[in-house]
Write an enzyme that holds these catalytic residues in place. Structure first.
Site, mmCIF file in Angstrom:
data_model
loop_
_atom_site.group_PDB
_atom_site.id
_atom_site.type_symbol
_atom_site.label_atom_id
_atom_site.label_comp_id
_atom_site.label_asym_id
_atom_site.label_seq_id
_atom_site.Cartn_x
_atom_site.Cartn_y
_atom_site.Cartn_z
ATOM 1 N N HIS A 69 -6.296 3.275 0.949
ATOM 2 C CA HIS A 69 -5.976 3.363 2.381
ATOM 3 C C HIS A 69 -6.748 4.583 2.863
ATOM 4 C CE1 HIS A 69 -2.778 3.127 5.801
ATOM 5 N NE2 HIS A 69 -3.646 4.071 6.144
ATOM 6 N N ASP A 119 -0.292 16.703 0.288
ATOM 7 C CA ASP A 119 -0.693 16.010 -0.935
ATOM 8 C C ASP A 119 0.299 16.352 -2.053
ATOM 9 O OD1 ASP A 119 -3.641 14.741 -2.050
ATOM 10 O OD2 ASP A 119 -2.230 15.504 -3.550
ATOM 11 N N HIS A 152 -8.216 7.820 3.981
ATOM 12 C CA HIS A 152 -7.514 9.081 4.233
ATOM 13 C C HIS A 152 -8.482 10.242 4.192
ATOM 14 C CE1 HIS A 152 -7.397 8.229 -0.101
ATOM 15 N NE2 HIS A 152 -7.482 9.536 -0.290
ATOM 16 N N CYS A 177 0.840 -1.203 0.000
ATOM 17 C CA CYS A 177 0.000 0.000 0.000
ATOM 18 C C CYS A 177 0.878 1.258 0.000
ATOM 19 C CB CYS A 177 -0.892 -0.040 1.237
ATOM 20 S SG CYS A 177 -1.733 1.500 1.573
ATOM 21 N N HIS A 237 -8.751 14.296 3.352
ATOM 22 C CA HIS A 237 -8.144 15.476 2.732
ATOM 23 C C HIS A 237 -8.479 16.694 3.592
ATOM 24 C CE1 HIS A 237 -7.491 13.692 -1.414
ATOM 25 N NE2 HIS A 237 -8.394 12.846 -0.946
ATOM 26 N N CYS A 283 0.761 3.122 3.359
ATOM 27 C CA CYS A 283 1.514 2.383 4.390
ATOM 28 C C CYS A 283 3.015 2.597 4.187
ATOM 29 C CB CYS A 283 1.165 0.904 4.356
ATOM 30 S SG CYS A 283 -0.428 0.506 5.125
ATOM 31 N N HIS A 287 -3.959 0.106 8.778
ATOM 32 C CA HIS A 287 -4.480 0.097 7.406
ATOM 33 C C HIS A 287 -5.930 -0.353 7.383
ATOM 34 C CE1 HIS A 287 -4.450 -0.452 2.986
ATOM 35 N NE2 HIS A 287 -5.364 -1.350 3.294
ATOM 36 N N GLY A 289 -14.557 8.665 -5.982
ATOM 37 C CA GLY A 289 -13.301 9.243 -6.463
ATOM 38 C C GLY A 289 -12.070 8.747 -5.739
ATOM 39 N N ASN A 332 -12.960 10.745 0.020
ATOM 40 C CA ASN A 332 -13.445 10.095 -1.195
ATOM 41 C C ASN A 332 -13.539 8.602 -0.890
ATOM 42 O OD1 ASN A 332 -13.396 12.525 -2.713
ATOM 43 N ND2 ASN A 332 -11.206 12.297 -3.041
HETATM 44 P P1 5GP Z 1 -8.198 9.963 -3.310
HETATM 45 O O1 5GP Z 1 -8.744 10.322 -4.664
HETATM 46 O O2 5GP Z 1 -7.842 8.500 -3.191
HETATM 47 O O3 5GP Z 1 -9.065 10.466 -2.206
HETATM 48 O O4 5GP Z 1 -6.906 10.840 -3.176
HETATM 49 C C1 5GP Z 1 -5.606 10.361 -3.242
HETATM 50 C C2 5GP Z 1 -4.693 11.541 -3.068
HETATM 51 O O5 5GP Z 1 -3.389 11.067 -2.879
HETATM 52 C C3 5GP Z 1 -4.650 12.488 -4.285
HETATM 53 O O6 5GP Z 1 -5.025 13.789 -3.869
HETATM 54 C C4 5GP Z 1 -3.203 12.411 -4.740
HETATM 55 O O7 5GP Z 1 -2.686 13.653 -5.195
HETATM 56 C C5 5GP Z 1 -2.480 11.923 -3.507
HETATM 57 N N1 5GP Z 1 -1.287 11.135 -3.778
HETATM 58 C C6 5GP Z 1 -1.174 10.114 -4.663
HETATM 59 N N2 5GP Z 1 0.061 9.596 -4.646
HETATM 60 C C7 5GP Z 1 0.750 10.316 -3.718
HETATM 61 C C8 5GP Z 1 2.102 10.247 -3.249
HETATM 62 O O8 5GP Z 1 2.927 9.428 -3.664
HETATM 63 N N3 5GP Z 1 2.449 11.148 -2.282
HETATM 64 C C9 5GP Z 1 1.574 12.088 -1.806
HETATM 65 N N4 5GP Z 1 2.043 12.926 -0.880
HETATM 66 N N5 5GP Z 1 0.297 12.164 -2.216
HETATM 67 C C10 5GP Z 1 -0.102 11.289 -3.167
HETATM 68 ZN ZN ZN Z 2 -2.173 1.102 3.770
#
Ligand code: 5GP
Ligand code: ZN
Length: 115
Positions: free
Chosen positions: A97, A29, A99, A3, A101, A6, A45, A92, A86
């Site tokens: 994992h 982000d 999270h 992950c 925002h 993780c 996780h 989206g 999301n």
């Molecule tokens: P989701 O759409 O799953 O809610 O959002 C995933 C978020 O993770 C996105 O805003 C994306 O920019 C961020 N993200 C994806 N890969 C990485 C990464 O390797 N490092 C960081 N810091 N953020 C990431």
């Molecule tokens: Zn994870």
């Protein structure tokens, strides 16, 4: 490969850390959608809200205490900020994992969703 988040928590993949305690990890982000755009993840996780149970529901409290701490550290607590989860494909979610925002740093965050 495991992950992504993780691996970030474990420091195997670099990130810009904002805050960490024994339960949660918060970082910038990589593709910010607002002047402040942080992610808060739990060190346990879970895929998303679908995996919450009465036994692990403390995860949400831990995450939202982390959200408050991030907002304070990044200086957006007084002005206000937006919190987004999301959840699932239609929601989206792209990283599986759970999270949160945390977005802010401008006078108004605009419409809640794009119609
Ligand atoms: P989701 O759409 O799953 O809610 O959002 C995933 C978020 O993770 C996105 O805003 C994306 O920019 C961020 N993200 C994806 N890969 C990485 C990464 O390797 N490092 C960081 N810091 N953020 C990431
Ligand atoms: Zn994870």
């Amino acid at each position: 490969m495991g992950c992504l988040f993780c691996n970030i928590i474990e420091g195997k993949i670099p990130s810009k850390k904002i805050f960490e305690n024994d339960r949660v990890f918060a970082f910038e982000d990589i593709n910010p959608q607002a002047p402040v755009h942080a992610l808060v993840v739990h060190k346990t996780h879970t895929k998303n809200l679908d995996e919450l149970t009465p036994e692990n529901s403390h995860i949400m409290g831990d995450l939202f205490m982390g959200v408050k701490e991030v907002a304070r550290i990044r200086g957006i607590d007084a002005a206000g900020y937006r919190v987004i989860i999301n959840n699932g494909t239609a929601g989206g979610q792209v990283i599986w994992h759970l999270h949160v925002h945390v977005m802010g740093g401008k006078p108004a965050m605009g419409p809640m969703i794009i119609p």
